[in-house]
Design a protein around this motif. Sequence first.
Motif, PDB file in Angstrom:
ATOM      1  N   LYS A   1      -7.251 -73.051 -42.441  1.00  0.00           N
ATOM      2  CA  LYS A   1      -8.324 -72.469 -41.652  1.00  0.00           C
ATOM      3  C   LYS A   1      -9.321 -73.533 -41.207  1.00  0.00           C
ATOM      4  O   LYS A   1      -9.609 -74.486 -41.942  1.00  0.00           O
ATOM      5  CB  LYS A   1      -9.069 -71.405 -42.461  1.00  0.00           C
ATOM      6  CG  LYS A   1      -8.282 -70.118 -42.664  1.00  0.00           C
ATOM      7  CD  LYS A   1      -9.096 -69.122 -43.464  1.00  0.00           C
ATOM      8  CE  LYS A   1      -8.350 -67.783 -43.598  1.00  0.00           C
ATOM      9  NZ  LYS A   1      -9.113 -66.804 -44.408  1.00  0.00           N
ATOM     10  N   VAL A   2      -9.849 -73.356 -39.996  1.00  0.00           N
ATOM     11  CA  VAL A   2     -10.943 -74.176 -39.488  1.00  0.00           C
ATOM     12  C   VAL A   2     -12.036 -73.231 -38.984  1.00  0.00           C
ATOM     13  O   VAL A   2     -11.798 -72.033 -38.789  1.00  0.00           O
ATOM     14  CB  VAL A   2     -10.481 -75.137 -38.369  1.00  0.00           C
ATOM     15  CG1 VAL A   2      -9.421 -76.089 -38.890  1.00  0.00           C
ATOM     16  CG2 VAL A   2      -9.941 -74.362 -37.165  1.00  0.00           C
ATOM     17  N   TYR A   3     -13.225 -73.789 -38.749  1.00  0.00           N
ATOM     18  CA  TYR A   3     -14.388 -72.948 -38.468  1.00  0.00           C
ATOM     19  C   TYR A   3     -15.177 -73.491 -37.280  1.00  0.00           C
ATOM     20  O   TYR A   3     -15.494 -74.681 -37.235  1.00  0.00           O
ATOM     21  CB  TYR A   3     -15.293 -72.884 -39.704  1.00  0.00           C
ATOM     22  CG  TYR A   3     -14.579 -72.330 -40.904  1.00  0.00           C
ATOM     23  CD1 TYR A   3     -14.622 -70.975 -41.204  1.00  0.00           C
ATOM     24  CD2 TYR A   3     -13.822 -73.163 -41.731  1.00  0.00           C
ATOM     25  CE1 TYR A   3     -13.951 -70.456 -42.303  1.00  0.00           C
ATOM     26  CE2 TYR A   3     -13.134 -72.660 -42.827  1.00  0.00           C
ATOM     27  CZ  TYR A   3     -13.199 -71.306 -43.098  1.00  0.00           C
ATOM     28  OH  TYR A   3     -12.526 -70.799 -44.170  1.00  0.00           O
ATOM     29  N   ARG A   4     -15.482 -72.614 -36.337  1.00  0.00           N
ATOM     30  CA  ARG A   4     -16.266 -72.998 -35.170  1.00  0.00           C
ATOM     31  C   ARG A   4     -17.273 -71.899 -34.850  1.00  0.00           C
ATOM     32  O   ARG A   4     -16.896 -70.746 -34.640  1.00  0.00           O
ATOM     33  CB  ARG A   4     -15.360 -73.246 -33.956  1.00  0.00           C
ATOM     34  CG  ARG A   4     -14.407 -74.414 -34.187  1.00  0.00           C
ATOM     35  CD  ARG A   4     -13.554 -74.722 -32.986  1.00  0.00           C
ATOM     36  NE  ARG A   4     -12.568 -75.736 -33.317  1.00  0.00           N
ATOM     37  CZ  ARG A   4     -11.629 -76.182 -32.482  1.00  0.00           C
ATOM     38  NH1 ARG A   4     -11.564 -75.684 -31.255  1.00  0.00           N
ATOM     39  NH2 ARG A   4     -10.769 -77.106 -32.869  1.00  0.00           N
ATOM     40  N   GLY A   5     -18.528 -72.286 -34.794  1.00  0.00           N
ATOM     41  CA  GLY A   5     -19.587 -71.316 -34.544  1.00  0.00           C
ATOM     42  C   GLY A   5     -19.791 -71.050 -33.071  1.00  0.00           C
ATOM     43  O   GLY A   5     -20.907 -71.169 -32.560  1.00  0.00           O
TER      44      GLY A   5
ATOM     45  N   ARG B   1     -10.514 -65.239 -29.342  1.00  0.00           N
ATOM     46  CA  ARG B   1     -11.163 -66.459 -29.812  1.00  0.00           C
ATOM     47  C   ARG B   1     -11.945 -66.129 -31.086  1.00  0.00           C
ATOM     48  O   ARG B   1     -12.703 -65.165 -31.131  1.00  0.00           O
ATOM     49  CB  ARG B   1     -12.079 -67.052 -28.750  1.00  0.00           C
ATOM     50  CG  ARG B   1     -11.333 -67.489 -27.510  1.00  0.00           C
ATOM     51  CD  ARG B   1     -12.234 -68.253 -26.561  1.00  0.00           C
ATOM     52  NE  ARG B   1     -12.608 -69.534 -27.105  1.00  0.00           N
ATOM     53  CZ  ARG B   1     -11.879 -70.638 -26.969  1.00  0.00           C
ATOM     54  NH1 ARG B   1     -10.719 -70.587 -26.331  1.00  0.00           N
ATOM     55  NH2 ARG B   1     -12.281 -71.782 -27.466  1.00  0.00           N
ATOM     56  N   PHE B   2     -11.747 -66.953 -32.105  1.00  0.00           N
ATOM     57  CA  PHE B   2     -12.280 -66.651 -33.425  1.00  0.00           C
ATOM     58  C   PHE B   2     -13.187 -67.767 -33.930  1.00  0.00           C
ATOM     59  O   PHE B   2     -13.120 -68.901 -33.470  1.00  0.00           O
ATOM     60  CB  PHE B   2     -11.127 -66.427 -34.410  1.00  0.00           C
ATOM     61  CG  PHE B   2     -10.287 -65.231 -34.089  1.00  0.00           C
ATOM     62  CD1 PHE B   2     -10.570 -63.999 -34.648  1.00  0.00           C
ATOM     63  CD2 PHE B   2      -9.219 -65.330 -33.207  1.00  0.00           C
ATOM     64  CE1 PHE B   2      -9.798 -62.883 -34.337  1.00  0.00           C
ATOM     65  CE2 PHE B   2      -8.443 -64.225 -32.885  1.00  0.00           C
ATOM     66  CZ  PHE B   2      -8.740 -62.994 -33.456  1.00  0.00           C
ATOM     67  N   ARG B   3     -14.028 -67.420 -34.893  1.00  0.00           N
ATOM     68  CA  ARG B   3     -14.877 -68.409 -35.551  1.00  0.00           C
ATOM     69  C   ARG B   3     -14.200 -68.994 -36.779  1.00  0.00           C
ATOM     70  O   ARG B   3     -14.531 -70.096 -37.195  1.00  0.00           O
ATOM     71  CB  ARG B   3     -16.210 -67.758 -35.936  1.00  0.00           C
ATOM     72  CG  ARG B   3     -17.053 -67.365 -34.718  1.00  0.00           C
ATOM     73  CD  ARG B   3     -18.235 -66.514 -35.100  1.00  0.00           C
ATOM     74  NE  ARG B   3     -19.086 -66.265 -33.937  1.00  0.00           N
ATOM     75  CZ  ARG B   3     -20.055 -65.360 -33.906  1.00  0.00           C
ATOM     76  NH1 ARG B   3     -20.279 -64.602 -34.968  1.00  0.00           N
ATOM     77  NH2 ARG B   3     -20.791 -65.201 -32.821  1.00  0.00           N
ATOM     78  N   GLU B   4     -13.307 -68.235 -37.370  1.00  0.00           N
ATOM     79  CA  GLU B   4     -12.465 -68.715 -38.462  1.00  0.00           C
ATOM     80  C   GLU B   4     -11.020 -68.475 -38.041  1.00  0.00           C
ATOM     81  O   GLU B   4     -10.649 -67.358 -37.703  1.00  0.00           O
ATOM     82  CB  GLU B   4     -12.764 -67.954 -39.757  1.00  0.00           C
ATOM     83  CG  GLU B   4     -11.858 -68.348 -40.911  1.00  0.00           C
ATOM     84  CD  GLU B   4     -12.010 -67.416 -42.103  1.00  0.00           C
ATOM     85  OE1 GLU B   4     -12.483 -67.873 -43.148  1.00  0.00           O
ATOM     86  OE2 GLU B   4     -11.634 -66.221 -41.969  1.00  0.00           O
ATOM     87  N   PHE B   5     -10.205 -69.513 -38.044  1.00  0.00           N
ATOM     88  CA  PHE B   5      -8.831 -69.327 -37.599  1.00  0.00           C
ATOM     89  C   PHE B   5      -7.924 -70.406 -38.183  1.00  0.00           C
ATOM     90  O   PHE B   5      -8.384 -71.474 -38.597  1.00  0.00           O
ATOM     91  CB  PHE B   5      -8.742 -69.328 -36.064  1.00  0.00           C
ATOM     92  CG  PHE B   5      -9.305 -70.564 -35.398  1.00  0.00           C
ATOM     93  CD1 PHE B   5      -8.488 -71.628 -35.043  1.00  0.00           C
ATOM     94  CD2 PHE B   5     -10.660 -70.647 -35.109  1.00  0.00           C
ATOM     95  CE1 PHE B   5      -9.005 -72.752 -34.424  1.00  0.00           C
ATOM     96  CE2 PHE B   5     -11.193 -71.764 -34.484  1.00  0.00           C
ATOM     97  CZ  PHE B   5     -10.359 -72.823 -34.140  1.00  0.00           C
TER      98      PHE B   5
END
Length: 452
Positions: free
Chosen positions: A107-111, A118-122
């Motif tokens: 998993k990676v995280y983008r705010g 499109r996700f913030r955690e994926f």
Amino acid sequence: MEMIKPRTLSGFMELLPDKQLRFDRMADVIRRAYASYGFTPLDTPAIEDAQILLAKGGGDTEKQIYRFQKGDSDLALRFDLTVPLAKYVALHYSELAFPFRRFQISKVYRGERAQRGRFREFYQADIDVIGDGKLDILNEAEIPAVIYKVFSGFGLRRFQIHVNNRKILNGFYAMLGLTEKSGDIMRTVDKLDKIGPDKVRALLLDDCGLLDAQADEILAFISIRGSNAQVINALESYAGRNETFDTGLNELKVVTSNLTAFGMPEENFTVDLTIARGLDYYTGTVYETLLLDHPELGSVCSGGRYDNLAGYYIDKPLPGVGISIGLTRLFYVLDEQGLLNPAIPAAPADALVLPMTQDMGAAIALAEELRSAGLRVQLYSEQKKFKQKMAYANKLGVPFAVLLGEDEIAQGKCSVKEMASGEQRLLNPAEAAGWIGQTLRRAGDLPMILEK
């Protein structure tokens, strides 16, 4: 006590059991394909020192990164899997064998603003090959061959990996005297599929400040089409005018000529002069993967060659080539469009053993025997009526229910019911395992993803 309403944060995907099992099956296909090419699994921490993650950041990266304080520590959640890989290789440089080949599904995280698909955690599923000082061009042909194996493992045939080389683009723009504007031009050209050539031309003139003749030549160049041999032959007419262009053309020839040797049919890859990927990051071969029947999905897998992986962390040139599948986004869109094959079993067990007696000993022994044959088996031990037990089996979605009553125990057998067809057979445990296993193997041969 006041009840708290349960909720999942926007931009975070949470799946029901059947979909989670389908997601995991897709991840398993990727994992097996990556491992079959000798890539070693790697798992880096989700949280890193913010200074490490932001060394290559700035701009949108710094705006989207999840950053927080814990005591005196400035921490951040990883934004992608590439920067942590750079840190890892620099930290363990003396302990690794090069070329270093790793895969990571994490998993990676983008705010960023959460929106459809499109996700913030994926999850990303990455492979990279890292060289020490040099990295042979053949690696750039092997990477798309691995992706071909992944998508073939999903049961897909109608997909295409688009290949280009950044040196060709940089050399071409240098020929036109447009090196300083090449970044803006590439970003504009990247919109071709979305807005069409007329609007791209207008942007080249208005936003990039190009002359009519320059815009026309660029559009003519990126519109070169045909078989891979025809495109390369057309590129030959530009050879000899720029050294960078010539180097890129020679590299493209090596990549395309060896893709067939790696077992990839030519209809599954094409030279596409419109793709460039990130401006500063990639330096050579670049890739994008499209599903031919679903161009609206855009690229579902992309990557390329880079020449200074860990320059912020170690004073050694560590060139690499890699590619990434946005697994969460791919799964979400496929599920939303009904492209995940419903015939693929998506239950936590292959068989559910339903005891019909108070004594559970025989049922426990039967479940263990079926597990020893390689099956996933759940034992239902709740004291419920038969109708309730079968309702549970239906809701769980198990392919087989295995009934064990006094008569079956006396005969050393069990009643096996295939839930989909309703067919029921009286079999000994070995025969039951054989029938269940054979049926599941046939289902396992079905494609995971449906095509038109």
